[in-house]
Design an enzyme around this catalytic site. Structure first.
Site, PDB file in Angstrom:
ATOM      1  N   MET A  29       4.922 -11.908   6.544  1.00 16.75           N
ATOM      2  CA  MET A  29       5.474 -10.655   7.071  1.00 16.75           C
ATOM      3  C   MET A  29       4.980  -9.480   6.220  1.00 16.75           C
ATOM      4  O   MET A  29       5.558  -8.391   6.277  1.00 16.75           O
ATOM      5  CB  MET A  29       6.999 -10.710   7.082  1.00 16.75           C
ATOM      6  CG  MET A  29       7.514 -11.812   8.003  1.00 16.75           C
ATOM      7  SD  MET A  29       9.195 -11.546   8.577  1.00 16.75           S
ATOM      8  CE  MET A  29      10.094 -11.509   7.059  1.00 16.75           C
ATOM      9  N   GLY A  30       3.931  -9.696   5.421  1.00 17.82           N
ATOM     10  CA  GLY A  30       3.390  -8.611   4.603  1.00 17.82           C
ATOM     11  C   GLY A  30       4.227  -8.376   3.356  1.00 17.82           C
ATOM     12  O   GLY A  30       5.006  -9.240   2.957  1.00 17.82           O
ATOM     13  N   LEU A  32       2.903  -8.283   0.441  1.00 22.11           N
ATOM     14  CA  LEU A  32       2.365  -9.493  -0.188  1.00 22.11           C
ATOM     15  C   LEU A  32       2.531  -9.466  -1.708  1.00 22.11           C
ATOM     16  O   LEU A  32       2.373  -8.434  -2.346  1.00 22.11           O
ATOM     17  CB  LEU A  32       0.889  -9.653   0.183  1.00 22.11           C
ATOM     18  CG  LEU A  32       0.619  -9.721   1.692  1.00 22.11           C
ATOM     19  CD1 LEU A  32      -0.881  -9.828   1.965  1.00 22.11           C
ATOM     20  CD2 LEU A  32       1.360 -10.887   2.342  1.00 22.11           C
ATOM     21  N   GLY A  35       3.166 -14.969  -4.670  1.00 28.78           N
ATOM     22  CA  GLY A  35       3.523 -16.182  -3.918  1.00 28.78           C
ATOM     23  C   GLY A  35       2.653 -16.317  -2.680  1.00 28.78           C
ATOM     24  O   GLY A  35       2.124 -17.401  -2.381  1.00 28.78           O
ATOM     25  N   HIS A  36       2.481 -15.209  -1.952  1.00 28.70           N
ATOM     26  CA  HIS A  36       1.607 -15.229  -0.772  1.00 28.70           C
ATOM     27  C   HIS A  36       0.160 -15.531  -1.190  1.00 28.70           C
ATOM     28  O   HIS A  36      -0.547 -16.281  -0.509  1.00 28.70           O
ATOM     29  CB  HIS A  36       1.640 -13.867  -0.064  1.00 28.70           C
ATOM     30  CG  HIS A  36       2.973 -13.477   0.488  1.00 28.70           C
ATOM     31  ND1 HIS A  36       3.709 -12.432  -0.018  1.00 28.70           N
ATOM     32  CD2 HIS A  36       3.706 -13.979   1.512  1.00 28.70           C
ATOM     33  CE1 HIS A  36       4.837 -12.299   0.670  1.00 28.70           C
ATOM     34  NE2 HIS A  36       4.866 -13.231   1.599  1.00 28.70           N
ATOM     35  N   GLY A 147       5.415 -21.696   2.243  1.00 24.57           N
ATOM     36  CA  GLY A 147       6.003 -21.809   0.913  1.00 24.57           C
ATOM     37  C   GLY A 147       7.275 -22.639   0.919  1.00 24.57           C
ATOM     38  O   GLY A 147       8.086 -22.534   1.844  1.00 24.57           O
ATOM     39  N   GLN A 148       7.428 -23.436  -0.140  1.00 26.71           N
ATOM     40  CA  GLN A 148       8.695 -24.177  -0.302  1.00 26.71           C
ATOM     41  C   GLN A 148       9.843 -23.228  -0.609  1.00 26.71           C
ATOM     42  O   GLN A 148      11.005 -23.600  -0.512  1.00 26.71           O
ATOM     43  CB  GLN A 148       8.572 -25.189  -1.439  1.00 26.71           C
ATOM     44  CG  GLN A 148       7.783 -26.412  -1.017  1.00 26.71           C
ATOM     45  CD  GLN A 148       7.626 -27.420  -2.138  1.00 26.71           C
ATOM     46  OE1 GLN A 148       8.357 -27.400  -3.112  1.00 26.71           O
ATOM     47  NE2 GLN A 148       6.649 -28.284  -1.999  1.00 26.71           N
ATOM     48  N   GLN A 153      12.983 -23.291   6.455  1.00 30.99           N
ATOM     49  CA  GLN A 153      11.936 -22.862   7.395  1.00 30.99           C
ATOM     50  C   GLN A 153      10.785 -23.871   7.418  1.00 30.99           C
ATOM     51  O   GLN A 153      10.287 -24.254   8.484  1.00 30.99           O
ATOM     52  CB  GLN A 153      11.421 -21.489   6.988  1.00 30.99           C
ATOM     53  CG  GLN A 153      10.135 -21.069   7.678  1.00 30.99           C
ATOM     54  CD  GLN A 153       9.757 -19.648   7.325  1.00 30.99           C
ATOM     55  OE1 GLN A 153      10.326 -18.718   7.856  1.00 30.99           O
ATOM     56  NE2 GLN A 153       8.796 -19.481   6.429  1.00 30.99           N
ATOM     57  N   VAL A 176       6.327 -19.739  -6.253  1.00 32.78           N
ATOM     58  CA  VAL A 176       5.829 -18.978  -7.403  1.00 32.78           C
ATOM     59  C   VAL A 176       6.986 -18.125  -7.931  1.00 32.78           C
ATOM     60  O   VAL A 176       7.712 -17.497  -7.152  1.00 32.78           O
ATOM     61  CB  VAL A 176       4.640 -18.084  -6.999  1.00 32.78           C
ATOM     62  CG1 VAL A 176       4.171 -17.238  -8.174  1.00 32.78           C
ATOM     63  CG2 VAL A 176       3.500 -18.946  -6.470  1.00 32.78           C
TER      64      VAL A 176
HETATM   65  P1  AMP Z   1       7.315 -14.046   4.235  1.00 33.20           P
HETATM   66  O1  AMP Z   1       6.261 -12.992   4.181  1.00 33.20           O
HETATM   67  O2  AMP Z   1       8.475 -13.793   3.316  1.00 33.20           O
HETATM   68  O3  AMP Z   1       7.691 -14.422   5.635  1.00 33.20           O
HETATM   69  O4  AMP Z   1       6.628 -15.347   3.634  1.00 33.20           O
HETATM   70  C1  AMP Z   1       5.415 -15.831   4.120  1.00 33.20           C
HETATM   71  C2  AMP Z   1       5.132 -17.156   3.488  1.00 33.20           C
HETATM   72  O5  AMP Z   1       5.073 -17.009   2.072  1.00 33.20           O
HETATM   73  C3  AMP Z   1       6.224 -18.190   3.777  1.00 33.20           C
HETATM   74  O6  AMP Z   1       5.620 -19.457   4.015  1.00 33.20           O
HETATM   75  C4  AMP Z   1       7.011 -18.189   2.493  1.00 33.20           C
HETATM   76  O7  AMP Z   1       7.687 -19.405   2.257  1.00 33.20           O
HETATM   77  C5  AMP Z   1       5.925 -17.956   1.474  1.00 33.20           C
HETATM   78  N1  AMP Z   1       6.485 -17.433   0.223  1.00 33.20           N
HETATM   79  C6  AMP Z   1       7.347 -16.409   0.079  1.00 33.20           C
HETATM   80  N2  AMP Z   1       7.696 -16.262  -1.211  1.00 33.20           N
HETATM   81  C7  AMP Z   1       7.052 -17.237  -1.906  1.00 33.20           C
HETATM   82  C8  AMP Z   1       7.013 -17.635  -3.274  1.00 33.20           C
HETATM   83  N3  AMP Z   1       7.708 -17.006  -4.207  1.00 33.20           N
HETATM   84  N4  AMP Z   1       6.237 -18.690  -3.605  1.00 33.20           N
HETATM   85  C9  AMP Z   1       5.528 -19.364  -2.667  1.00 33.20           C
HETATM   86  N5  AMP Z   1       5.522 -19.041  -1.351  1.00 33.20           N
HETATM   87  C10 AMP Z   1       6.271 -17.996  -0.978  1.00 33.20           C
END
Ligand code: AMP
Length: 289
Positions: A29-30, A32, A35-36, A147-148, A153, A176
């Site tokens: 969802m941006g 970034l 983790g992304h 991401g875990q 999800q 991360v």
């Molecule tokens: P989001 O942009 O929050 O929808 O996340 C997009 C992807 O990034 C999803 O698969 C999340 O699980 C992953 N993600 C978000 N935060 C982290 C993190 N801290 N470490 C690893 N993956 C992440």
């Protein structure tokens, strides 16, 4: 090679047709963060081409949630994608993804999606499943990295893909964290200085659970929950839940016992002022001697 950005369904279909070999998708969802970027690096290693989607998906937000104020630093995000060696970004408008007049399909995996986040955010996982399947159809990846951090999800998407025979490998990537343990999240920027200090209460609660389960061989999930809730409260976190669950089905457990060979997952969610944060950790169960 310069990175392209597709904004329409037609453009992404055209771009996709030019890509031979294995394509990896990282849906985001941006806003970034590292983790992304870790997801992108993992995806890059596993495929010939790397696509990232940036789309703040309205159908996974509840009416009183933060859809309109979710951060959208697009130029920064595109620079992060370029630096990570992304081939192309799909950044559609809401109108493009959900054209008026096209009736909505409903998708859900009730056995995994009904509780925890699903109970607190009605309709959330239906929205997630729908957008993920649409993104898979639009980009036709061989694999997609999730991401875990968003553990429920991840399990819901894996279950949907298995049930519907979606030809995409869903790859789970580790969470991360900041050096003090706080899981990176696009929502962390909204924490006040004090709330940021208290936010480590989530990962501290998970550490507490790990000590109880892995070191003290605690077998009662309710005792572990109680300890996690106490830790969260000590850090001024208003808890939504703190639970120990089956690591695949997310079913409730009567007992944390060695027959659970895949271990257990501890999941926490709570609020600090206006910001809602979630975290989780997998734990092994000590063998009885
Ligand atoms: P989001 O942009 O929050 O929808 O996340 C997009 C992807 O990034 C999803 O698969 C999340 O699980 C992953 N993600 C978000 N935060 C982290 C993190 N801290 N470490 C690893 N993956 C992440």
């Amino acid at each position: 090679m310069t990175m392209w950005v597709a904004q329409t369904v037609q453009e992404i279909h055209q771009r996709r047709r030019t890509l031979a070999g294995r394509v990896a998708l990282v849906p985001t969802m941006g806003a970034l963060h590292a983790g992304h970027v870790a997801l992108m690096q993992q995806a890059r290693r596993l495929a010939d081409h790397l696509l990232v989607s940036i789309f703040v998906n309205p159908t996974q937000f509840g009416p009183r949630e933060d859809f309109s104020r979710y951060p959208r630093p697009l130029e920064q995000d595109l620079a992060a994608c370029r630096d990570a060696g992304v081939d192309g970004v799909f950044h559609p408008s809401v109108q493009e993804m959900y054209p008026p007049g096209v009736p909505a399909s409903s998708l859900n995996v009730p056995s995994i999606a009904a509780e925890l986040e699903g109970a607190l955010r009605p309709g959330h996982f239906e929205g997630v499943c729908r957008v993920v399947l649409k993104l898979f159809n639009l980009t036709q990846p061989a694999l997609a990295c999730f991401g875990q951090k968003d553990f429920q999800q991840l399990r819901v998407v894996q279950a949907m893909v298995a049930d519907l025979n979606v030809p995409v490998d869903v790859v789970a990537c580790p969470t991360v964290r900041e050096s003090d343990g706080l899981a990176l999240s696009s929502r962390n920027v909204y924490l006040s200085a004090d709330d940021r200090k208290h936010a480590i209460g989530l990962s501290r609660a998970l550490e507490e659970a790990r000590l109880l389960i892995e070191r003290s061989a605690e077998t009662d999930p309710l005792a572990v929950s109680a300890a996690m809730l106490q830790t969260m409260k000590a850090y001024h976190i208003e808890p939504d839940y703190a639970e120990v669950r089956h690591p695949v089905t997310l079913a409730k457990l009567d007992c944390i016992e060695p027959r659970l060979t895949g271990g257990v997952v501890a999941l926490v969610a709570g609020r600090l002022g206006p910001v809602r944060l979630i975290d989780n950790a997998l734990m092994a169960i000590p063998k009885t001697t």
